[in-house]
Write a protein that holds these residues in place. Structure first.
Motif, short mmCIF file in Angstrom:
data_model
loop_
_atom_site.label_atom_id
_atom_site.label_comp_id
_atom_site.label_asym_id
_atom_site.label_seq_id
_atom_site.Cartn_x
_atom_site.Cartn_y
_atom_site.Cartn_z
N VAL A 33 0.86 -1.19 0.00
CA VAL A 33 0.00 0.00 0.00
C VAL A 33 0.89 1.24 0.00
CG1 VAL A 33 -1.81 1.27 1.19
CG2 VAL A 33 -1.78 -1.23 1.27
N VAL A 34 0.85 1.99 -1.09
CA VAL A 34 1.66 3.20 -1.18
C VAL A 34 0.98 4.35 -0.45
CG1 VAL A 34 2.72 4.86 -2.76
CG2 VAL A 34 2.59 2.45 -3.40
N ALA A 35 -0.32 4.51 -0.68
CA ALA A 35 -1.08 5.57 -0.02
C ALA A 35 -2.54 5.19 -0.01
CB ALA A 35 -0.88 6.91 -0.74
N ALA A 36 -3.23 5.62 1.03
CA ALA A 36 -4.67 5.39 1.14
C ALA A 36 -5.26 6.54 1.94
CB ALA A 36 -4.96 4.05 1.81
N ALA A 37 -6.11 7.32 1.30
CA ALA A 37 -6.66 8.51 1.96
C ALA A 37 -8.11 8.70 1.54
CB ALA A 37 -5.84 9.75 1.61
N VAL A 38 -8.83 9.44 2.36
CA VAL A 38 -10.21 9.74 2.08
C VAL A 38 -10.35 11.24 1.89
CG1 VAL A 38 -10.78 9.88 4.55
CG2 VAL A 38 -12.60 9.47 2.88
N TYR A 39 -11.16 11.65 0.90
CA TYR A 39 -11.36 13.05 0.56
C TYR A 39 -12.85 13.35 0.58
CZ TYR A 39 -6.63 12.45 -1.26
OH TYR A 39 -5.29 12.15 -1.39
N GLN A 40 -13.18 14.57 0.98
CA GLN A 40 -14.57 15.01 0.96
C GLN A 40 -14.65 16.40 0.35
OE1 GLN A 40 -16.68 15.23 4.75
NE2 GLN A 40 -18.56 14.53 3.71
N HIS A 41 -15.44 16.50 -0.71
CA HIS A 41 -15.57 17.76 -1.45
C HIS A 41 -14.20 18.30 -1.88
CE1 HIS A 41 -19.76 17.66 -0.47
NE2 HIS A 41 -19.52 17.74 0.83
N GLY A 42 -13.32 17.39 -2.29
CA GLY A 42 -12.02 17.77 -2.81
C GLY A 42 -10.94 17.99 -1.77
N ARG A 44 -8.66 16.69 1.55
CA ARG A 44 -8.19 15.48 2.21
C ARG A 44 -8.61 15.50 3.68
NH1 ARG A 44 -2.96 12.48 0.99
NH2 ARG A 44 -2.72 10.98 2.69
N LEU A 45 -9.25 14.41 4.10
CA LEU A 45 -9.64 14.31 5.50
C LEU A 45 -8.55 13.65 6.33
CD1 LEU A 45 -13.42 13.32 5.19
CD2 LEU A 45 -12.41 15.59 5.48
N ARG A 46 -8.18 12.42 5.94
CA ARG A 46 -7.11 11.73 6.67
C ARG A 46 -6.74 10.45 5.93
NH1 ARG A 46 -8.54 7.33 9.83
NH2 ARG A 46 -10.78 6.92 10.06
N ASP A 47 -5.61 9.87 6.32
CA ASP A 47 -5.22 8.56 5.82
C ASP A 47 -6.08 7.49 6.49
OD1 ASP A 47 -3.28 9.70 4.26
OD2 ASP A 47 -1.66 9.36 5.70
N ILE A 48 -6.29 6.41 5.76
CA ILE A 48 -7.08 5.31 6.32
C ILE A 48 -6.38 3.99 6.04
CG2 ILE A 48 -9.27 6.53 6.04
CD1 ILE A 48 -9.78 4.81 3.55
N ARG A 49 -6.80 2.97 6.75
CA ARG A 49 -6.36 1.60 6.47
C ARG A 49 -7.35 0.98 5.49
NH1 ARG A 49 -6.27 1.57 12.04
NH2 ARG A 49 -8.01 0.08 12.03
N ILE A 50 -6.91 -0.06 4.81
CA ILE A 50 -7.79 -0.73 3.84
C ILE A 50 -9.06 -1.22 4.53
CG2 ILE A 50 -7.98 -2.61 2.18
CD1 ILE A 50 -6.06 -0.44 1.32
N VAL A 62 -17.70 12.07 -0.75
CA VAL A 62 -16.50 11.37 -0.28
C VAL A 62 -15.91 10.54 -1.41
CG1 VAL A 62 -15.64 9.55 1.25
CG2 VAL A 62 -17.12 11.34 2.15
N VAL A 63 -14.59 10.62 -1.55
CA VAL A 63 -13.84 9.78 -2.50
C VAL A 63 -12.68 9.14 -1.75
CG1 VAL A 63 -12.41 9.73 -4.57
CG2 VAL A 63 -14.43 11.19 -4.49
N ILE A 64 -12.57 7.84 -1.88
CA ILE A 64 -11.46 7.10 -1.30
C ILE A 64 -10.46 6.81 -2.41
CG2 ILE A 64 -10.78 5.01 -0.06
CD1 ILE A 64 -13.71 4.83 0.89
N TRP A 65 -9.22 7.19 -2.20
CA TRP A 65 -8.17 7.01 -3.21
C TRP A 65 -7.06 6.15 -2.60
CZ3 TRP A 65 -5.50 11.71 -6.05
CH2 TRP A 65 -4.63 11.20 -7.05
N ILE A 66 -6.91 4.96 -3.15
CA ILE A 66 -5.92 4.00 -2.65
C ILE A 66 -4.93 3.68 -3.76
CG2 ILE A 66 -5.57 1.64 -1.79
CD1 ILE A 66 -8.31 1.81 -0.52
N ARG A 154 -0.78 17.16 -6.68
CA ARG A 154 -1.36 18.21 -7.50
C ARG A 154 -2.87 18.24 -7.38
NH1 ARG A 154 2.40 16.54 -11.22
NH2 ARG A 154 0.83 15.42 -12.41
N CYS A 155 -3.49 17.06 -7.29
CA CYS A 155 -4.94 17.03 -7.10
C CYS A 155 -5.33 17.64 -5.76
CB CYS A 155 -5.45 15.59 -7.20
SG CYS A 155 -5.39 14.89 -8.87
N GLU A 156 -4.57 17.31 -4.72
CA GLU A 156 -4.87 17.86 -3.40
C GLU A 156 -4.67 19.37 -3.38
OE1 GLU A 156 -2.42 15.72 -0.72
OE2 GLU A 156 -3.60 13.86 -0.82
#
Length: 352
Positions: A33-42, A44-50, A62-66, A154-156
């Motif tokens: 797992v390189v990165a796993a984070a949750v975003y809301q309305h663009g 970043r909220l926080r990193d998460i576990r799978i 909400v968008v989850i990007w893993i 860049r997206c963040e």
């Protein structure tokens, strides 16, 4: 809401698998797992576990990007359970060397793209598998592909654009992959020009011919990665994909244009290499023909004294001119005259 186009050319530095692993450990993620984070309305909220992904699914905005790098089967199965991914797509994601494609599984899509970047003077090919559904994006990288951490940063940095959700993330990754093709094409273009200049100055050596063949093979591999991606990007221009917004169409159309331009550059370079090889063969054949003409000319000139000497070298007693006092000098003069005449004839014909 205005959308910003990401530019893959100013991406971050390439990261080795070891560096990726160190980053994953530092962030507290499991291996792969390189990165796993949750975003809301663009944002970043926080990193998460799978294992936490299911808790955030289907929330408003909400968008989850893993991001995964060469995950094992256990990790893929865990991701499948959290996002309810298709078995066939998971099976493909566990294996590299897939053909670039786009598959639709219900409300989710599965995209395969081939990556390429320069490592020194060599071309490194990798592979990326993307799972995109409502509220999530999962990228799976295989091989020496460039890290997408720069794309994430860049997206963040542009929450307004990232607020468009998972399809903006998909666009950003595809745009990054396509833009990374350009340095590869430019590097090959420079080597092709060097071969052309060398051909004009002198004949190509065996090492040059071998290098030309390697360039053609690399271009073929690159073309096999790029051409199917044209159809993948073109399908994103239309509203046939689940959850695709109208505002995303111009962005995917831009990516399609870039892919087509890369394809055209590759085809042009392949034609130049083919012409260079054919020109090298024609130059070689021309030089062989010139040498053959010179040899034939000198053979014709030397045939005159050889024939006359052969005739007068026969051991017969009754032969004309045997008792002629000046016979040797006359025959010698005839030989010289004939040889000079032939020499001047071949010179005018540009055989000598």
């Amino acid at each position: 809401m205005a959308l910003e186009r990401t530019n893959g050319r100013d991406a971050g530095a390439e990261r080795s698998p070891a560096a990726v692993g160190q980053q994953a450990d530092a962030a507290g993620h499991r291996p792969g797992v390189v990165a796993a984070a949750v975003y809301q309305h663009g944002r970043r909220l926080r990193d998460i576990r799978i294992e936490e992904a299911g808790e955030w699914r289907n929330r408003e905005g909400v968008v989850i990007w893993i991001g995964l790098h060469e995950p094992d089967q256990e990790l893929l199965r865990q991701v499948q359970l959290e996002f309810d991914l298709n078995d066939l797509a998971i099976e493909d994601a566990g294996k590299a060397h897939q053909r670039p494609k786009l598959e639709i599984y219900g409300e989710a899509i599965f995209v395969v793209a081939r990556t390429a970047h320069m490592t020194g003077e060599e071309i490194a090919f990798g592979e990326t598998h993307l799972f995109v559904g409502r509220g999530y994006v999962v990228s799976v990288r295989h091989g020496p592909s460039t890290s997408y951490m720069a794309v994430r940063q860049r997206c963040e940095a542009s929450p307004a654009a990232l607020a468009h959700g998972e399809h903006y993330v998909l666009y950003s990754i595809l745009d990054f992959i396509v833009d990374n093709y350009m340095p590869v094409v430019e590097a090959i273009h420079g080597e092709v020009e060097a071969l052309e200049d060398r051909l004009l100055r002198d004949r190509l050596a065996k090492a040059d011919i071998e290098h030309l063949y390697m360039l053609r093979r690399n271009l073929l591999r690159l073309r096999n990665a790029v051409v199917p991606l044209v159809d993948v990007c073109r399908r994103h221009e239309h509203l046939e994909l689940p959850g695709m917004e109208v505002a995303m169409q111009p962005l995917f159309r831009d990516v399609t244009d870039h892919v087509r331009r890369v394809q055209e550059d590759i085809d042009a370079l392949r034609e130049v290499l083919a012409f260079t090889f054919e020109a090298s063969l024609m130059i070689g054949q021309s030089e062989q023909t010139e040498i053959s003409r010179k040899l034939a000319s000198w053979a014709a000139i030397l045939a005159v004294p050889t024939a006359i000497a052969g005739i007068y070298g026969m051991n017969f007693e009754q032969m004309p001119e045997l008792r002629f006092r000046y016979g040797y000098f006359v025959v010698l003069a005839i030989i010289i005259a004939l040889c000079v005449t032939l020499y001047r004839f071949f010179r005018r014909a540009r055989w000598l």
